[in-house]
Write a protein that holds these residues in place. Structure first.
Motif, PDB file in Angstrom:
ATOM      1  N   PRO A   1       0.829  -1.210   0.000  1.00  0.00           N
ATOM      2  CA  PRO A   1       0.000   0.000   0.000  1.00  0.00           C
ATOM      3  C   PRO A   1       0.858   1.253   0.000  1.00  0.00           C
ATOM      4  O   PRO A   1       1.970   1.260   0.546  1.00  0.00           O
ATOM      5  CB  PRO A   1      -0.811  -0.125   1.294  1.00  0.00           C
ATOM      6  CG  PRO A   1       0.009  -1.011   2.163  1.00  0.00           C
ATOM      7  CD  PRO A   1       0.694  -1.972   1.245  1.00  0.00           C
ATOM      8  N   VAL A   2       0.340   2.299  -0.607  1.00  0.00           N
ATOM      9  CA  VAL A   2       1.014   3.598  -0.661  1.00  0.00           C
ATOM     10  C   VAL A   2       0.328   4.519   0.330  1.00  0.00           C
ATOM     11  O   VAL A   2      -0.869   4.813   0.190  1.00  0.00           O
ATOM     12  CB  VAL A   2       0.964   4.191  -2.082  1.00  0.00           C
ATOM     13  CG1 VAL A   2       1.573   5.590  -2.097  1.00  0.00           C
ATOM     14  CG2 VAL A   2       1.675   3.274  -3.065  1.00  0.00           C
ATOM     15  N   LEU A   3       1.050   4.982   1.346  1.00  0.00           N
ATOM     16  CA  LEU A   3       0.515   5.901   2.344  1.00  0.00           C
ATOM     17  C   LEU A   3       0.847   7.317   1.906  1.00  0.00           C
ATOM     18  O   LEU A   3       2.018   7.719   1.908  1.00  0.00           O
ATOM     19  CB  LEU A   3       1.100   5.612   3.729  1.00  0.00           C
ATOM     20  CG  LEU A   3       1.037   4.159   4.216  1.00  0.00           C
ATOM     21  CD1 LEU A   3       1.554   4.061   5.646  1.00  0.00           C
ATOM     22  CD2 LEU A   3      -0.380   3.606   4.116  1.00  0.00           C
ATOM     23  N   HIS A   4      -0.166   8.078   1.518  1.00  0.00           N
ATOM     24  CA  HIS A   4       0.067   9.435   1.035  1.00  0.00           C
ATOM     25  C   HIS A   4       0.322  10.384   2.207  1.00  0.00           C
ATOM     26  O   HIS A   4      -0.080  10.116   3.347  1.00  0.00           O
ATOM     27  CB  HIS A   4      -1.138   9.915   0.227  1.00  0.00           C
ATOM     28  CG  HIS A   4      -1.422   9.071  -0.976  1.00  0.00           C
ATOM     29  ND1 HIS A   4      -0.680   9.141  -2.131  1.00  0.00           N
ATOM     30  CD2 HIS A   4      -2.363   8.113  -1.190  1.00  0.00           C
ATOM     31  CE1 HIS A   4      -1.148   8.272  -3.010  1.00  0.00           C
ATOM     32  NE2 HIS A   4      -2.186   7.641  -2.460  1.00  0.00           N
ATOM     33  N   GLY A   5       0.989  11.498   1.919  1.00  0.00           N
ATOM     34  CA  GLY A   5       1.271  12.481   2.968  1.00  0.00           C
ATOM     35  C   GLY A   5       2.285  11.945   3.954  1.00  0.00           C
ATOM     36  O   GLY A   5       3.278  11.314   3.590  1.00  0.00           O
ATOM     37  N   ASP A   6       2.031  12.175   5.236  1.00  0.00           N
ATOM     38  CA  ASP A   6       2.921  11.736   6.308  1.00  0.00           C
ATOM     39  C   ASP A   6       2.407  10.429   6.885  1.00  0.00           C
ATOM     40  O   ASP A   6       1.518  10.423   7.736  1.00  0.00           O
ATOM     41  CB  ASP A   6       3.003  12.816   7.400  1.00  0.00           C
ATOM     42  CG  ASP A   6       3.884  12.384   8.562  1.00  0.00           C
ATOM     43  OD1 ASP A   6       4.799  11.582   8.357  1.00  0.00           O
ATOM     44  OD2 ASP A   6       3.639  12.865   9.686  1.00  0.00           O
ATOM     45  N   ASP A   7       2.956   9.300   6.403  1.00  0.00           N
ATOM     46  CA  ASP A   7       2.544   7.979   6.872  1.00  0.00           C
ATOM     47  C   ASP A   7       1.043   7.766   6.775  1.00  0.00           C
ATOM     48  O   ASP A   7       0.416   7.150   7.633  1.00  0.00           O
ATOM     49  CB  ASP A   7       3.004   7.750   8.316  1.00  0.00           C
ATOM     50  CG  ASP A   7       4.511   7.563   8.417  1.00  0.00           C
ATOM     51  OD1 ASP A   7       5.117   7.133   7.416  1.00  0.00           O
ATOM     52  OD2 ASP A   7       5.067   7.863   9.476  1.00  0.00           O
ATOM     53  N   GLY A   8       0.442   8.303   5.710  1.00  0.00           N
ATOM     54  CA  GLY A   8      -0.971   8.068   5.458  1.00  0.00           C
ATOM     55  C   GLY A   8      -1.912   9.104   6.012  1.00  0.00           C
ATOM     56  O   GLY A   8      -3.125   8.899   6.009  1.00  0.00           O
ATOM     57  N   VAL A   9      -1.395  10.242   6.479  1.00  0.00           N
ATOM     58  CA  VAL A   9      -2.242  11.307   7.008  1.00  0.00           C
ATOM     59  C   VAL A   9      -1.891  12.619   6.322  1.00  0.00           C
ATOM     60  O   VAL A   9      -0.716  12.966   6.184  1.00  0.00           O
ATOM     61  CB  VAL A   9      -2.081  11.474   8.531  1.00  0.00           C
ATOM     62  CG1 VAL A   9      -2.918  12.651   9.029  1.00  0.00           C
ATOM     63  CG2 VAL A   9      -2.489  10.196   9.238  1.00  0.00           C
ATOM     64  N   ILE A  10      -2.935  13.308   5.870  1.00  0.00           N
ATOM     65  CA  ILE A  10      -2.770  14.663   5.349  1.00  0.00           C
ATOM     66  C   ILE A  10      -3.542  15.600   6.261  1.00  0.00           C
ATOM     67  O   ILE A  10      -4.735  15.407   6.497  1.00  0.00           O
ATOM     68  CB  ILE A  10      -3.283  14.779   3.912  1.00  0.00           C
ATOM     69  CG1 ILE A  10      -2.487  13.838   2.994  1.00  0.00           C
ATOM     70  CG2 ILE A  10      -3.165  16.204   3.400  1.00  0.00           C
ATOM     71  CD1 ILE A  10      -2.990  13.804   1.566  1.00  0.00           C
ATOM     72  N   SER A  11      -2.851  16.595   6.822  1.00  0.00           N
ATOM     73  CA  SER A  11      -3.475  17.524   7.755  1.00  0.00           C
ATOM     74  C   SER A  11      -3.769  18.842   7.059  1.00  0.00           C
ATOM     75  O   SER A  11      -2.881  19.418   6.424  1.00  0.00           O
ATOM     76  CB  SER A  11      -2.559  17.767   8.958  1.00  0.00           C
ATOM     77  OG  SER A  11      -3.147  18.691   9.843  1.00  0.00           O
ATOM     78  N   PHE A  12      -5.002  19.320   7.204  1.00  0.00           N
ATOM     79  CA  PHE A  12      -5.414  20.571   6.589  1.00  0.00           C
ATOM     80  C   PHE A  12      -5.845  21.601   7.629  1.00  0.00           C
ATOM     81  O   PHE A  12      -6.745  22.409   7.387  1.00  0.00           O
ATOM     82  CB  PHE A  12      -6.523  20.318   5.576  1.00  0.00           C
ATOM     83  CG  PHE A  12      -6.118  19.399   4.474  1.00  0.00           C
ATOM     84  CD1 PHE A  12      -5.247  19.803   3.484  1.00  0.00           C
ATOM     85  CD2 PHE A  12      -6.581  18.101   4.445  1.00  0.00           C
ATOM     86  CE1 PHE A  12      -4.857  18.940   2.473  1.00  0.00           C
ATOM     87  CE2 PHE A  12      -6.204  17.232   3.439  1.00  0.00           C
ATOM     88  CZ  PHE A  12      -5.341  17.654   2.448  1.00  0.00           C
ATOM     89  N   GLY A  13      -5.242  21.544   8.790  1.00  0.00           N
ATOM     90  CA  GLY A  13      -5.490  22.554   9.811  1.00  0.00           C
ATOM     91  C   GLY A  13      -6.928  22.543  10.274  1.00  0.00           C
ATOM     92  O   GLY A  13      -7.469  21.493  10.636  1.00  0.00           O
ATOM     93  N   PRO A  14      -7.600  23.721  10.267  1.00  0.00           N
ATOM     94  CA  PRO A  14      -8.969  23.821  10.786  1.00  0.00           C
ATOM     95  C   PRO A  14      -9.971  22.929  10.059  1.00  0.00           C
ATOM     96  O   PRO A  14     -10.992  22.554  10.622  1.00  0.00           O
ATOM     97  CB  PRO A  14      -9.315  25.304  10.580  1.00  0.00           C
ATOM     98  CG  PRO A  14      -8.003  26.003  10.500  1.00  0.00           C
ATOM     99  CD  PRO A  14      -7.070  25.035   9.845  1.00  0.00           C
ATOM    100  N   ALA A  15      -9.681  22.561   8.801  1.00  0.00           N
ATOM    101  CA  ALA A  15     -10.613  21.736   8.042  1.00  0.00           C
ATOM    102  C   ALA A  15     -10.608  20.293   8.525  1.00  0.00           C
ATOM    103  O   ALA A  15     -11.570  19.564   8.287  1.00  0.00           O
ATOM    104  CB  ALA A  15     -10.273  21.787   6.557  1.00  0.00           C
ATOM    105  N   GLY A  16      -9.541  19.862   9.199  1.00  0.00           N
ATOM    106  CA  GLY A  16      -9.485  18.500   9.709  1.00  0.00           C
ATOM    107  C   GLY A  16      -8.367  17.694   9.087  1.00  0.00           C
ATOM    108  O   GLY A  16      -7.628  18.173   8.228  1.00  0.00           O
TER     109      GLY A  16
END
Length: 360
Positions: free
Chosen positions: A170-185
């Motif tokens: 599997p390919v984990l996008h972003g940082d180990d499978g998490v993308i953070s968008f600040g206030p949006a979640g």
């Protein structure tokens, strides 16, 4: 792009996005200029957010929004018939309401040069086991775990019974499978970019043994959106055993806010692509006779770091879905070919493209 309607629409539509874009917000008026997806913080993962763990996280979660998205290309065993397919299940969890399930199923019939699709919705149900993914909307089912899945779906004229097995990790996008968008979640996001497909496709009552390759995206999280624009999303599977995921975000005036992506090499190792790592140029358009929406219908992508210039072309023009009965949006999602720009212009791969925000 996303339309507010009654409670069902409020609870569902404003949270549904493509398999690479959840959590993004349109920049406030006055902040559009200079906005770039490179400014979105993809590292580090917030300390309070549990790490993505596979295969356990294949299973449904108690988060606001989740989906399992499959697209791929199929060829009959005799080599005479070719198809594209899309199958997606959305889960919407609003705690005090029963969970809502939505699903889309589409077939691109390349021999007939035709496109067919259907949609379903369901309130409640799908009490899943803790050991295996098992989702159903009537006869439409998704089962499996860890890169091995079974999909069954049917509509007028077509049905599929497919087994998918991953050929890469599997390919984990972003940082180990998490993308953070600040206030949006924050959004979990991973893909299986090379799934081997074998099974049965029934076309107008005729049964064909088929094989091919597919792409799976799984995304979930407690993210909210306030998008007034749309996105262009590309999943490209090249014949040299590498893949690209590329994503472009647009505002409500059609201006590009930014772009990002992921490159996957032959061994399944990923490299994140920043907006400065590649460029996209639209080369053609198609206008829907049903909705009047004007969609891009051809692209050139230049990736200098990989010394790659490619041309992308829909395998048929009309692959538009009107899903007003479920998600309430109209979008274009279709099978595409990938071609060399220089030299002979020969085919070097296949893929899928999703276009939203063009049909208001």
């Amino acid at each position: 792009m996303l339309k507010c309607r009654y409670l069902f629409i409020i609870c569902v539509l404003i949270f549904l996005m493509p398999a690479c874009s959840a959590g993004l917000q349109t920049a406030p008026e006055g902040q559009i200029q200079g906005y770039n997806l490179d400014s979105i913080n993809t590292t580090p993962v917030p300390d309070s957010l549990p790490r993505l763990t596979l295969p356990k996280d294949d299973l449904p979660h108690d988060y606001l929004t989740e989906w399992w998205y499959y697209t791929g290309h199929l060829t009959s065993q005799d080599g005479h018939r070719q198809y594209g397919f899309e199958f997606v299940i959305f889960q919407v969890d609003r705690k005090s309401f029963p969970k809502i399930y939505l699903a889309h199923f589409a077939i691109t019939d390349l021999n007939r040069r035709s496109f067919s699709y259907d949609q379903r919705k369901q309130f409640g149900g799908n009490t899943n086991t803790t050991h295996r993914l098992n989702l159903a909307l009537g006869s439409w089912t998704l089962e499996g775990l860890g890169g091995n899945y079974k999909i069954r779906a049917d509509m007028k004229g077509y049905s599929i019974d497919l087994n998918l097995s991953t050929q890469k990790p599997p390919v984990l996008h972003g940082d180990d499978g998490v993308i953070s968008f600040g206030p949006a979640g924050d959004s979990y996001y991973y893909s299986y970019t090379k799934l081997l497909v074998r099974g049965i496709l029934i076309d107008r009552g005729v049964k064909y043994a088929v094989n091919g390759r597919a792409w799976m995206d799984h995304q979930w999280g407690n993210f909210l959106t306030n998008l007034g624009g749309g996105w262009d999303w590309f999943s490209l599977q090249l014949d040299n055993d590498t893949e690209y995921m590329i994503f472009v975000l647009r505002d409500n005036r059609g201006r590009w806010l930014g772009q990002f992506g992921t490159f996957i090499d032959k061994l399944g190792r990923k490299r994140e692509l920043k907006s400065s790592d590649f460029s996209i140029r639209v080369t053609d358009y198609w206008t829907s006779s049903l909705t009047g929406a004007k969609y891009p219908s051809g692209w050139q992508i230049h990736i200098p770091g990989d010394n790659r210039q490619i041309r992308i072309k829909p395998l048929i023009k009309n692959q538009e879905l009107n899903t007003e009965q479920t998600t309430g949006v109209t979008y274009w999602e279709g099978a595409v070919g990938v071609f060399e720009i220089s030299g002979t212009g020969s085919t070097i791969g296949k893929g899928y493209v999703e276009l939203t925000g063009y049909a208001d």
